[in-house]
Design a protein around this motif. Structure first.
Motif, short mmCIF file in Angstrom:
data_model
loop_
_atom_site.label_atom_id
_atom_site.label_comp_id
_atom_site.label_asym_id
_atom_site.label_seq_id
_atom_site.Cartn_x
_atom_site.Cartn_y
_atom_site.Cartn_z
N SER A 310 -2.55 -2.45 -3.77
CA SER A 310 -1.88 -2.82 -5.02
C SER A 310 -0.36 -2.12 -5.03
CB SER A 310 -2.55 -2.87 -6.40
OG SER A 310 -2.67 -1.60 -6.87
N GLY A 311 -0.40 -0.70 -4.94
CA GLY A 311 0.78 0.19 -5.36
C GLY A 311 1.97 -0.06 -4.30
N MET A 312 1.51 -0.69 -2.96
CA MET A 312 2.48 -0.84 -1.76
C MET A 312 3.45 -1.76 -2.21
SD MET A 312 -0.28 -1.30 1.32
CE MET A 312 -1.36 -0.14 1.94
N SER A 313 4.73 -1.62 -1.74
CA SER A 313 5.76 -2.45 -1.57
C SER A 313 5.46 -3.36 -0.39
CB SER A 313 7.19 -1.87 -1.47
OG SER A 313 6.85 -1.27 -0.19
N ASP A 314 6.20 -4.58 -0.71
CA ASP A 314 6.10 -5.63 0.31
C ASP A 314 6.39 -5.23 1.70
OD1 ASP A 314 6.13 -7.09 -1.95
OD2 ASP A 314 7.46 -8.73 -1.31
N GLY A 315 7.44 -4.31 1.69
CA GLY A 315 7.94 -3.99 3.02
C GLY A 315 6.98 -2.84 3.62
N TYR A 316 6.37 -1.96 2.81
CA TYR A 316 5.26 -0.99 3.19
C TYR A 316 4.38 -1.71 3.79
CZ TYR A 316 2.43 3.11 3.41
OH TYR A 316 1.71 4.23 3.79
N ALA A 317 3.71 -2.66 3.08
CA ALA A 317 2.43 -3.51 3.50
C ALA A 317 2.57 -3.86 4.96
CB ALA A 317 2.31 -4.54 2.59
N VAL A 318 3.84 -4.42 5.14
CA VAL A 318 4.38 -5.30 6.48
C VAL A 318 4.33 -4.13 7.57
CG1 VAL A 318 5.95 -6.54 7.72
CG2 VAL A 318 5.45 -7.17 5.36
N ASP A 319 4.77 -2.96 7.25
CA ASP A 319 5.00 -1.88 8.01
C ASP A 319 3.84 -1.44 8.51
OD1 ASP A 319 7.84 -2.35 8.24
OD2 ASP A 319 8.41 -0.87 6.81
N LEU A 320 2.87 -1.14 7.60
CA LEU A 320 1.60 -0.70 7.71
C LEU A 320 0.59 -1.62 8.59
CD1 LEU A 320 -0.30 1.75 7.51
CD2 LEU A 320 -0.75 0.96 5.27
N TYR A 321 0.84 -2.87 8.32
CA TYR A 321 0.07 -3.73 8.91
C TYR A 321 0.44 -3.98 10.66
CZ TYR A 321 -1.79 -8.44 10.64
OH TYR A 321 -2.39 -9.56 11.18
N SER A 322 1.67 -3.79 10.68
CA SER A 322 2.33 -3.50 12.16
C SER A 322 2.11 -2.49 12.89
CB SER A 322 3.87 -3.69 12.05
OG SER A 322 4.45 -4.98 11.57
N GLU A 323 1.87 -1.43 12.05
CA GLU A 323 1.44 -0.24 12.79
C GLU A 323 -0.08 -0.33 13.19
OE1 GLU A 323 1.56 3.89 14.03
OE2 GLU A 323 3.38 2.66 13.39
N LEU A 324 -0.84 -0.95 12.21
CA LEU A 324 -2.19 -0.82 12.43
C LEU A 324 -2.54 -1.98 13.62
CD1 LEU A 324 -3.60 -0.31 9.03
CD2 LEU A 324 -3.64 1.42 10.92
N PHE A 325 -2.05 -3.03 13.58
CA PHE A 325 -2.81 -4.29 14.37
C PHE A 325 -1.64 -4.81 15.36
CE2 PHE A 325 -4.59 -4.02 10.08
CZ PHE A 325 -5.98 -3.66 10.44
N VAL A 326 -0.22 -4.60 15.42
CA VAL A 326 0.55 -5.16 16.21
C VAL A 326 0.79 -4.09 17.22
CG1 VAL A 326 2.93 -6.11 16.51
CG2 VAL A 326 1.69 -6.46 14.27
N PRO A 327 0.40 -4.73 18.63
CA PRO A 327 0.73 -3.65 19.70
C PRO A 327 1.99 -3.14 19.98
CG PRO A 327 0.17 -5.93 20.50
CD PRO A 327 -0.04 -5.93 19.08
N LYS A 328 2.32 -2.22 20.33
CA LYS A 328 3.77 -1.55 20.76
C LYS A 328 3.90 -1.58 22.05
CE LYS A 328 3.62 1.40 16.61
NZ LYS A 328 2.34 0.98 16.31
#
Length: 331
Positions: A310-328
């Motif tokens: 709940s404390g995350m900003s929109d951008g932080y949540a998207v970035d964290l999701y990408s870090e955890l679940f989107v392959p690099k």
């Protein structure tokens, strides 16, 4: 006399008899007693603590209506908060009520809002067994989460006003001013943003409401503020004709904007994102930041994960999701 004492003396001389004063022992009570500041009253200190806290700064990247809109002029949760504070202070000054208390409540009222606006709030309320309501979370932020779990140690009047800003009656007139100012601010700036986004034209607004309130944002805000002042001190509300016009406008906005498929088309993605993050951290509590692991130890994992997300900003949540679940890609 200290500067604080001089300010308090002016309060006694100039504020309305029903105003909350910074010498009121009940309303200025803190969870952890502390010495008075020689320069600032209790409510001034609360306002400053909110302005300087991490949760306040994160509001600049949290959704108001449109998810992470491209363009400098759409409202975010931060600019909404500042507009609420401006409307609330105008009413408080006109009614000789406590401006600093009113401003502190207004600046803190949305600190607990989830990423992606009310869509994020609905997701967390559905999946967290404790439930989730942003006004209650705002109080958690200032009591238990800020300053690495120490909280901001705000006065009772400010915490009560934050808690009651959505659908309850506050213990002070100042708190009830913020509840009305929130409605005045968001209905008018959401119209402004919807017109900017091409979802509405000014001429689409219901004629019976516009005839009472005015054709421009300035006219409508002025009419609503004037109606609150004219209503008096028995309860903080708008006079009946203006309230009726506001309600017509509110229903129109829900039908035309808040549930508009164009405005809400990204919300399903936001829902999946938050549900995935929640499940991940519930399964891997060791990956939570230290402050939230401490919350899990004191309460439970759901409480900690909900507080973190709940404390995350929109951008932080998207970035964290990408870090955890989107392959690099390999470079």
């Amino acid at each position: 006399m200290t500067i604080r004492e001089q300010i308090q003396q002016r309060e006694a001389e100039t504020l309305h008899e029903l105003a909350c004063r910074s010498t009121d022992a009940v309303h200025t009570a803190r969870t952890h007693p502390q010495e008075d500041c020689p320069y600032r009253t209790a409510f001034q200190r609360d306002r400053d603590r909110i302005l300087h806290c991490n949760a306040f700064r994160r509001l600049k990247r949290k959704t108001q209506v449109f998810l992470s809109p491209v363009g400098d002029h759409y409202r975010t949760r931060l600019t909404h908060t500042l507009e609420v504070a401006q409307v609330a202070r105008t009413i408080a000054r006109a009614m000789a009520l406590h401006e600093d208390l009113t401003e502190a409540i207004a600046l803190g009222h949305d600190l607990g809002h989830a990423p992606f606006g009310h869509a994020g709030e609905a997701v967390l309320n559905n999946i967290c067994p404790h439930g989730y309501r942003h006004y209650e979370q705002s109080v958690r932020v200032v009591e238990y989460i800020e300053k690495k779990g120490e909280g901001l140690n705000l006065t009772f009047a400010v915490r009560n006003g934050i808690l009651c800003h959505t659908n309850r009656t506050a213990d002070t007139l100042e708190g009830n001013i913020v509840r009305v100012a929130d409605k005045i601010a968001y209905i008018n700036h959401d119209i402004d943003d919807a017109v900017r986004a091409g979802l509405l034209r000014s001429e689409d607004l219901p004629a019976d409401a516009i005839q009472v309130l005015g054709t421009t944002k300035t006219e409508r805000i002025t009419a609503m503020i004037a109606a609150v002042i004219a209503h008096g001190y028995d309860s903080i509300a708008m006079t009946a004709p203006v309230q009726e016009a506001h309600d017509i406008l509110h229903e129109f906005m829900y039908r035309s904007v808040y549930y508009n498929p164009t405005a809400k088309r990204e919300e399903k993605k936001a829902t999946v994102l938050l549900e995935t993050l929640y499940a991940h951290f519930r399964k891997h509590p060791e990956q939570l930041p230290e402050d939230y692991r401490a919350i899990a130890d004191k309460t439970d994992i759901d409480r900690a994960v909900c507080d973190y997300i709940s404390g995350m900003s929109d951008g932080y949540a998207v970035d964290l999701y990408s870090e955890l679940f989107v392959p690099k890609f390999w470079k």
